[in-house]
Design an enzyme around this catalytic site. Structure first.
Site, PDB file in Angstrom:
ATOM      1  N   ARG A  53       7.823   7.226 -10.800  1.00 15.50           N
ATOM      2  CA  ARG A  53       8.071   7.592  -9.629  1.00 15.50           C
ATOM      3  C   ARG A  53       7.301   6.409  -9.121  1.00 15.50           C
ATOM      4  O   ARG A  53       6.259   6.142  -8.824  1.00 15.50           O
ATOM      5  CB  ARG A  53       7.586   9.130  -9.393  1.00 15.50           C
ATOM      6  CG  ARG A  53       8.203   8.513  -7.246  1.00 15.50           C
ATOM      7  CD  ARG A  53       7.886  10.800  -7.014  1.00 15.50           C
ATOM      8  NE  ARG A  53       8.342  10.671  -5.754  1.00 15.50           N
ATOM      9  CZ  ARG A  53       6.919  11.193  -5.521  1.00 15.50           C
ATOM     10  NH1 ARG A  53       5.980  11.710  -5.948  1.00 15.50           N
ATOM     11  NH2 ARG A  53       6.753  11.722  -3.978  1.00 15.50           N
ATOM     12  N   GLU A  77      -6.877  12.409   2.326  1.00 19.51           N
ATOM     13  CA  GLU A  77      -5.715  12.074   1.905  1.00 19.51           C
ATOM     14  C   GLU A  77      -5.778  11.376   1.041  1.00 19.51           C
ATOM     15  O   GLU A  77      -5.352  10.199   1.372  1.00 19.51           O
ATOM     16  CB  GLU A  77      -4.481  12.500   2.492  1.00 19.51           C
ATOM     17  CG  GLU A  77      -3.965  13.791   3.093  1.00 19.51           C
ATOM     18  CD  GLU A  77      -3.891  15.125   2.604  1.00 19.51           C
ATOM     19  OE1 GLU A  77      -3.964  16.199   3.165  1.00 19.51           O
ATOM     20  OE2 GLU A  77      -4.565  15.110   1.327  1.00 19.51           O
ATOM     21  N   ARG A 132       4.837  12.444   7.828  1.00 23.16           N
ATOM     22  CA  ARG A 132       3.408  13.647   7.554  1.00 23.16           C
ATOM     23  C   ARG A 132       2.064  13.967   8.369  1.00 23.16           C
ATOM     24  O   ARG A 132       1.846  14.914   8.371  1.00 23.16           O
ATOM     25  CB  ARG A 132       2.919  13.226   6.199  1.00 23.16           C
ATOM     26  CG  ARG A 132       2.833  14.740   5.370  1.00 23.16           C
ATOM     27  CD  ARG A 132       2.810  14.676   3.590  1.00 23.16           C
ATOM     28  NE  ARG A 132       1.964  14.386   3.347  1.00 23.16           N
ATOM     29  CZ  ARG A 132       1.330  13.731   2.114  1.00 23.16           C
ATOM     30  NH1 ARG A 132       2.457  13.652   1.063  1.00 23.16           N
ATOM     31  NH2 ARG A 132      -0.076  12.822   1.297  1.00 23.16           N
ATOM     32  N   GLU A 163      -1.266  19.014   4.210  1.00 24.69           N
ATOM     33  CA  GLU A 163      -0.438  18.749   4.873  1.00 24.69           C
ATOM     34  C   GLU A 163       0.726  19.285   4.230  1.00 24.69           C
ATOM     35  O   GLU A 163       0.907  19.552   3.245  1.00 24.69           O
ATOM     36  CB  GLU A 163       0.105  16.796   5.159  1.00 24.69           C
ATOM     37  CG  GLU A 163      -1.241  16.227   5.371  1.00 24.69           C
ATOM     38  CD  GLU A 163      -1.010  14.585   5.761  1.00 24.69           C
ATOM     39  OE1 GLU A 163      -0.307  14.215   4.165  1.00 24.69           O
ATOM     40  OE2 GLU A 163      -1.927  14.154   6.753  1.00 24.69           O
ATOM     41  N   CYS A 187       0.111   8.603  -5.445  1.00 21.31           N
ATOM     42  CA  CYS A 187      -1.072   9.341  -5.853  1.00 21.31           C
ATOM     43  C   CYS A 187      -1.726  10.733  -6.332  1.00 21.31           C
ATOM     44  O   CYS A 187      -2.059  11.084  -6.596  1.00 21.31           O
ATOM     45  CB  CYS A 187      -1.889   9.792  -4.322  1.00 21.31           C
ATOM     46  SG  CYS A 187      -0.596  11.216  -3.040  1.00 21.31           S
ATOM     47  N   PRO A 231      -0.065   1.576  10.660  1.00 21.39           N
ATOM     48  CA  PRO A 231       0.198   1.895   9.556  1.00 21.39           C
ATOM     49  C   PRO A 231      -0.078   0.643   9.065  1.00 21.39           C
ATOM     50  O   PRO A 231      -1.004  -0.686   8.854  1.00 21.39           O
ATOM     51  CB  PRO A 231       1.462   1.146   9.745  1.00 21.39           C
ATOM     52  CG  PRO A 231       1.274   0.234  10.615  1.00 21.39           C
ATOM     53  CD  PRO A 231       0.511   0.794  11.524  1.00 21.39           C
TER      54      PRO A 231
END
Ligand SMILES: NC(=O)c1ccc[n+]([C@@H]2O[C@H](COP(=O)([O-])OP(=O)(O)OC[C@H]3O[C@@H](n4cnc5c(N)ncnc54)[C@H](O)[C@@H]3O)[C@@H](O)[C@H]2O)c1
Ligand SMILES: O=C[C@H](O)CS(=O)(=O)O
Length: 483
Positions: free
Chosen positions: A283, A255, A164, A463, A289, A180
């Site tokens: 989920r 984000e 993304r 995004e 988030c 990451p």
């Protein structure tokens, strides 16, 4: 973990399309379902971060100078390779992050869809000709890539949160240095291997797995060669990165955390409200988030909602995500389990009632029972913090105004959901909710085609959608005089 295509298991850092190892500094990646070590990964530090930035800077002129159609072709090849390796990538993702395989396969498709989408979008980055108010000048705008981009991503979506960012960045002509999350680096490294195989030129994508987040992050925030920092993670870290980026005035996208309400009005279709709230809440074992964090139910429909909701939660199967039929996997680490237990204890001490669950699950030390508590109130800590676990907190309300006030009583503003069949109410409530993303009669709302992002303390920047590529472009005004 047996991969069909073993080249996807990479454990070095990735600079200039080369896999490089740190023999002395390495960190372990473990499977949260079993505690087993999957691999040890090179622990990139200050030196490797500098090398990665230099590689991205050197690659920028040629990459940004490539016609968009050529960039699009390479992105499309990358997309095709990811889709072709979905099963291996999903197994890798589930092994390091824990989500059930079916969810992991869904994330691979979702993550790849950003590459597909921006391979198309980058060919439609248009400037404008602006009618001048004077006869001897011509005005125009050019859209150009912002430059070298730093990206820092979380562990809960080890593929999608990365594509993304990387997809629109390289589609726009930028080059990227990605750090990451230390819990889940393997998925990112596998994506890099496929990008290399797709033919992405040296230095366009560079990945530095690291446990030295603060040190690496400080460099990414302050290095003058980096013009954009895109971060997905907690609000606390986002604030820090924003402070650290001020010395070089970086273009930022943040984000951050959420605190999503799901409002069930008395005119809702209860079956749809249960389905939508469950889909969002549970989920990734509640570790997203945009997960529902508070369920606000209008008093008159509470008994019907609770009966149907409880029945569905009781049917969840919890266990190792690689086993068939599992819906709830482990939490990412002990810290996450401790936080869920602390929030639950606080709520119960303040008057919440346990409807079901509430304990560690027998599947292992990082598994938690799907849980429902009711009679929740605004003074409970979980009303203001992300639960980030498989716990539903139910609140009652009487009027529409009360529901909106309760829903908005948080510093966050990422996602909100509500269920109603009354079209006038739908418009009223959607306009009054202070969130960047609203799900109406639906709990799954994330797609590459839509602008994903929050307001308030959930950050800023979009995004996905046609907005997503703008984050990686500058708009240059050109005035042609003496015409
Ligand atoms: N808004 C979104 O799109 C979105 C998506 C996924 C997760 N999140 C949020 O992320 C959080 C969970 O993810 P997390 O636990 O990985 O968040 P986190 O903020 O702890 O870590 C996110 C990333 O930041 C890095 N990091 C941590 N401290 C750093 C520092 N001082 N300097 C530089 N980098 C640093 C981590 O290594 C990781 O790569 C939740 O709050 C969740 O809501 C938001
Ligand atoms: O955890 C946050 C992710 O952005 C969730 S989603 O996959 O985009 O819905």
């Amino acid at each position: 973990m047996q991969l069909v295509y073993r080249s996807l298991l990479q454990t070095g850092y990735f600079i200039n399309n080369n896999w490089q190892q740190c023999s002395e500094n390495r960190f372990a990646v473990t499977n949260p379902a079993t505690g087993a070590e999957i691999a040890t990964v090179a622990d990139a530090g200050v030196k490797e971060t500098g090398e990665a930035i230099a590689a991205a800077e050197a690659a920028f002129p040629a990459w940004s100078g490539l016609p968009a159609k050529e960039r699009a072709k390479l992105l499309r090849k990358w997309y095709d390779l990811i889709i072709a390796h979905t099963d291996d990538l999903a197994l890798l993702l589930t092994s390091e992050q824990g989500k059930p395989l079916e969810e992991a396969k869904g994330e691979i498709q979702y993550g790849a869809s950003f590459i597909e989408w921006f391979a198309e979008e980058c060919r439609r980055v248009y400037g404008e000709i602006i009618p001048a108010p004077v006869a001897d000048r011509r005005f125009m705008t050019l859209k150009q890539p912002v430059g070298v981009v730093a990206a820092i991503t979380p562990w809960n979506f080890p593929v999608a949160m990365i594509t993304r960012k990387i997809a629109p960045a390289i589609a726009a002509g930028c080059t990227v240095v990605l750090k990451p999350a230390e819990d889940t680096p393997l998925s990112a490294l596998a994506l890099a291997e496929l990008a290399r195989e797709a033919g992405l030129p040296d230095g366009v994508l560079n990945i530095i797995p690291s446990t030295q987040s603060a040190e690496v992050g400080k460099i990414l925030c302050t290095h003058p060669a980096i013009h954009k920092l895109s971060f997905t993670g907690s609000t606390g870290v986002g604030r820090l990165l924003m402070q650290q980026s001020s010395s070089t005035l970086k273009k930022l996208a943040l984000e951050l955390g959420g605190n999503a309400p799901s409002i069930v009005f008395d005119d809702a279709d209860i079956e749809i409200a249960v389905k939508g709230t469950l889909a969002s809440k549970y989920r990734n074992a509640g570790q997203t988030c945009v997960c529902v964090n508070r369920v606000l139910v209008q008093r008159s429909v509470y008994p019907a909602f609770l009966e149907a909701y409880s029945k569905a939660v009781a049917a969840f199967k919890t266990g190792d995500g690689t086993a068939p039929g599992i819906q709830i996997g482990p939490l990412i680490n002990k810290k996450a389990i401790d936080k869920v237990q602390e929030l639950l204890a606080d709520a119960l001490n303040k008057g919440a009632e346990l409807v079901m669950g509430g304990h560690l699950h027998s599947a292992g030390p990082l598994f938690f029972e799907p849980t429902i508590i009711s009679n929740c109130t605004a003074d409970m800590t979980l009303s203001h913090e992300e639960i980030f676990g498989p716990v539903t907190a139910i609140y009652l309300f009487d009027t529409e105004e009360e529901a909106i006030t309760l829903a908005n009583s948080t510093e966050y503003g990422l996602a909100a959901y509500f269920f109603s069949k009354d079209v006038q109410k739908i418009w009223r409530v959607a306009e009054k909710l202070e969130y960047g993303i609203i799900g109406v009669n639906e709990g799954i709302i994330s797609f590459a085609e839509v602008p994903f992002g929050g307001i308030k303390q959930s950050g800023y920047g979009k995004e996905g959608s046609f907005y997503g590529i703008e984050e990686y472009l500058i708009t240059k005004y050109v005035c042609l005089g003496n015409m």
